[in-house]
Design an enzyme around this catalytic site. Sequence first.
Site, PDB file in Angstrom:
ATOM      1  N   TRP A 374       0.825  -1.207   0.000  1.00 47.60           N
ATOM      2  CA  TRP A 374       0.000   0.000   0.000  1.00 47.60           C
ATOM      3  C   TRP A 374       0.858   1.254   0.000  1.00 47.60           C
ATOM      4  O   TRP A 374       0.356   2.354  -0.236  1.00 47.60           O
ATOM      5  CB  TRP A 374      -0.913   0.001   1.225  1.00 47.60           C
ATOM      6  CG  TRP A 374      -0.191   0.248   2.516  1.00 47.60           C
ATOM      7  CD1 TRP A 374       0.829  -0.489   3.038  1.00 47.60           C
ATOM      8  CD2 TRP A 374      -0.431   1.297   3.442  1.00 47.60           C
ATOM      9  NE1 TRP A 374       1.246   0.034   4.241  1.00 47.60           N
ATOM     10  CE2 TRP A 374       0.486   1.121   4.522  1.00 47.60           C
ATOM     11  CE3 TRP A 374      -1.326   2.354   3.493  1.00 47.60           C
ATOM     12  CZ2 TRP A 374       0.528   1.983   5.615  1.00 47.60           C
ATOM     13  CZ3 TRP A 374      -1.284   3.203   4.588  1.00 47.60           C
ATOM     14  CH2 TRP A 374      -0.366   3.011   5.625  1.00 47.60           C
ATOM     15  N   ASP A 375       2.162   1.081   0.262  1.00 58.19           N
ATOM     16  CA  ASP A 375       3.089   2.211   0.249  1.00 58.19           C
ATOM     17  C   ASP A 375       2.937   3.039  -1.020  1.00 58.19           C
ATOM     18  O   ASP A 375       3.000   4.271  -1.001  1.00 58.19           O
ATOM     19  CB  ASP A 375       4.538   1.711   0.301  1.00 58.19           C
ATOM     20  CG  ASP A 375       4.838   0.820   1.495  1.00 58.19           C
ATOM     21  OD1 ASP A 375       3.871   0.297   2.090  1.00 58.19           O
ATOM     22  OD2 ASP A 375       6.014   0.641   1.804  1.00 58.19           O
ATOM     23  N   GLU A 503       0.943  -2.208  12.539  1.00 56.32           N
ATOM     24  CA  GLU A 503       1.097  -3.661  12.599  1.00 56.32           C
ATOM     25  C   GLU A 503       1.450  -4.170  13.991  1.00 56.32           C
ATOM     26  O   GLU A 503       1.695  -5.367  14.169  1.00 56.32           O
ATOM     27  CB  GLU A 503       2.152  -4.095  11.576  1.00 56.32           C
ATOM     28  CG  GLU A 503       1.702  -3.832  10.153  1.00 56.32           C
ATOM     29  CD  GLU A 503       2.791  -4.081   9.123  1.00 56.32           C
ATOM     30  OE1 GLU A 503       3.899  -4.490   9.517  1.00 56.32           O
ATOM     31  OE2 GLU A 503       2.525  -3.853   7.938  1.00 56.32           O
ATOM     32  N   LYS A 615       3.582   0.743  15.873  1.00 57.92           N
ATOM     33  CA  LYS A 615       4.728   0.669  14.968  1.00 57.92           C
ATOM     34  C   LYS A 615       4.756   1.893  14.067  1.00 57.92           C
ATOM     35  O   LYS A 615       5.805   2.434  13.751  1.00 57.92           O
ATOM     36  CB  LYS A 615       4.656  -0.599  14.126  1.00 57.92           C
ATOM     37  CG  LYS A 615       5.797  -0.730  13.115  1.00 57.92           C
ATOM     38  CD  LYS A 615       5.601  -1.955  12.226  1.00 57.92           C
ATOM     39  CE  LYS A 615       6.703  -2.021  11.159  1.00 57.92           C
ATOM     40  NZ  LYS A 615       6.471  -3.101  10.184  1.00 57.92           N
ATOM     41  N   GLN A 616       3.575   2.312  13.619  1.00 57.36           N
ATOM     42  CA  GLN A 616       3.510   3.441  12.698  1.00 57.36           C
ATOM     43  C   GLN A 616       2.200   4.176  12.872  1.00 57.36           C
ATOM     44  O   GLN A 616       1.235   3.649  13.445  1.00 57.36           O
ATOM     45  CB  GLN A 616       3.654   2.967  11.256  1.00 57.36           C
ATOM     46  CG  GLN A 616       2.590   1.992  10.802  1.00 57.36           C
ATOM     47  CD  GLN A 616       3.040   1.169   9.609  1.00 57.36           C
ATOM     48  OE1 GLN A 616       4.033   0.462   9.666  1.00 57.36           O
ATOM     49  NE2 GLN A 616       2.300   1.246   8.521  1.00 57.36           N
TER      50      GLN A 616
END
Length: 825
Positions: A374-375, A503, A615-616
């Site tokens: 998806w980046d 994640e 994580k993000q």
Amino acid sequence: MDRTRFPVDTWRLVETRFDSDDLGTTESLFSVGNGYLGLRGNYEESRDAHVDGTFINGFHETWPINHAEEAYGFARIGQTIVNVPDPKVIRLYVDDEPLQLSTADLLEYERSLDLREGVLTRDLLWRTPGGKKVRIRSTRMVPLGQRHLAVMTFEVTVLETRASIAISSQLLNRQDRQEQPVEGPQNHDTTASDPRKAEAFNRRVLQPAHQHADAGTGRLELAYKTTESGMTLGVVADHRIDTDCRYSAEAIAEDDMAKVIYRVAAEPMTPIRITKIVSFHTADSVPPRELIDRAQRTLARTWEQGVQHEFDEQRYWLGKFWEAADVEIPGHEALQQAVRWNLFSILQASARAEGQGIAAKGVTGSGYGGHYFWDTEIYVMPFLTYTIPWAARNALRFRYTLLDSARSRARELAQKGALFPWRTINGHEASAYYAAGTAQYHIDADIAYSLSQYVGASGDLDFLAREAIDIFVETARLWADLGFWRDETRRTFHIHGVTGPDEYTTVVNDNLYTNVLARFNLRRAAHAVWDLKREDPIAYAQLVRRTGLTDDEPDEWAEAAQSMAIPYDDHLGIHPQDMHFLEREMWDLENTPLEKRPLLLHYHPLVIYRFQVLKQADVVLALFLQGEEFTAEQKKADFDYYDPITTGDSTLSAVVQSIIAAEVGYHDLALRYFLSALFVDLDNRHNNTADGVHVASTGGVWSALVSGFGGFRDIGAQYGERQWQIDPRLPVRWDELSYKLTLKGTRVKVTVRTDEVELELEEGPGPLTFDVRGKVVTLAGDGEDSSVRVPLTHQGPRLDGEPANPAGIQRSDGTVISAIVPSGD
């Protein structure tokens, strides 16, 4: 960066001293590529190397994923990019002494990647063990105008006395370079525990199909077929030698090596110049011999036009690119150099990716197995959409070609519509860990978001009506089927059992990011169908035939969107990341040792999943992408809550945190996050640049500049309407920031200063209308209306300090972003 070794040059990345301690990092940084073919920045001698890498986008091997415990619907076939035969190898011997940089007596050394020329150049002055001085100059280029070509030159000059020179130019296939996954857990190398890295095949990957070498013409040929995927590859190299010295040539061809050796009686101050042009062609199943023929035709055309033509075309190509894409920060040369390197890296990952996706590492390394995530849609596509829209269209067309596979995957998971793979090369799901892979259904909405953004910016309604609208329809169907209705105090639509971008929190109910983007997807699909039915009945009828669309489906989508469950906690005044997120214990980041970072490498997933730790960016990313759906107070409250518990273990976080920090008023923090992202690869801040450039982060750097400090927003897209807004947040130490936007075929330059925003129509017909800090202005393509200045009375809210618990701002490499400021900036 060590500025004594990497001096600042705003148009070049320059290295002035050889150092073997960071070979992997510099190989990635000095890579050259065009989106199809990538050559890592290895030294020609091929003796000092981390990974001798040459990669072709989409050229992959497959392998069975052997799960420890099987279950229906698990990913079955792994895919991973193949390290193909290396054409960069050119070895030099002077009086039988080999040049090896790590042991050579180098009197002079410079290596530079020119961002306007698109050429990697190396200059050496070597004193041989026998005391002779030899000048070596080499160049390397992967043309943006010729998809299948690489051009190299290698020039040797003995300065003071005669010498016996041997130059061995090779095509070399090292079977031990294949750093991809093995066939199953029973063969797994337990020392390779970092899931971001690739591993090693325990078998031969490339089966020889053809080899040839001709000393008279300097031609080398190798062809292969992958063992399992059946893909084929042909590579041909041609050589020309230009010298007044006497020389002879011989050639050798074997299964995994073809080389031509020039033996030269070198005279003082008499150059020996080798020109090497190489062509790669690949296919799913075309016979290798036919690919050799194609490569030969590519080289024949190159010789006919002249090799200098390729250098001229590269310069022209990049000139047009920088006209459309350059971002300028006057007075900050170190930042300017880094920005341009990041933008150049996006180009090298995407320009000629035609028919393929854009891999997480582009074509600079084997990290993440060469997979597409998806980046692309969320981090890379905005840059392409607003600067080189034809490349954005190519990337979206690639997703369209995967639609049938996505439909099949949805059926396999008992869903209607289409479910795009979380990570893939060939269109099939390749993520063996479903909790942090397949469960990230949000990729459907990410693709729909990117598609909507592209259509709105480009006005490409033909692409939408003929092909892309099918993506809207099938992704909306997926959400309508995946979600369910619940009658509580009011009827609401819920989506359960999914994983959001974070994640460290998996398989949850009503993940905020997923629900917010799914709402966008459903609304956008409904309005696209209604618009098509009203404005182009023929195209609508074709859509119905292709997809079996019924009249009531868009109404169902709109209703689900209107009633979407959006978690909100009245007590804390924030949006929980998911329905049960706030019930978890808070992770003590402040007292987590640095040697335990990133967390995913040191704690079992079940340990991490029990805590509030990210994580993000997850909720914060939703605040950016769907900013019009949240109030300013909600954005600040959410940012204050989530920022301290976001580890930064992902390179995808800092850019988004920078954007929202700027918007809510944490301007110093926004700058620090931006600097952290800007130098992710240049400073190897996550200790894995050796695996390849972080392409999504480079795209995010552009968004942090343009949407963060530059304040650009695209509002109202979910209804098929849009308003382009500019509300800048310029850092205190910056006097000016300028960037370019291409909208509806018209290019506009936006210059933000401390007291004004200037809009200038550079190319195209116009008109374009913007809302600049609440004032509506229109640019036309004629006369005085082609440029306008809007005074700024303030720079938006400014807050002192930063969210509590700054441990969350500590990067996984141990640095603290509050201290990350390049020298002189």
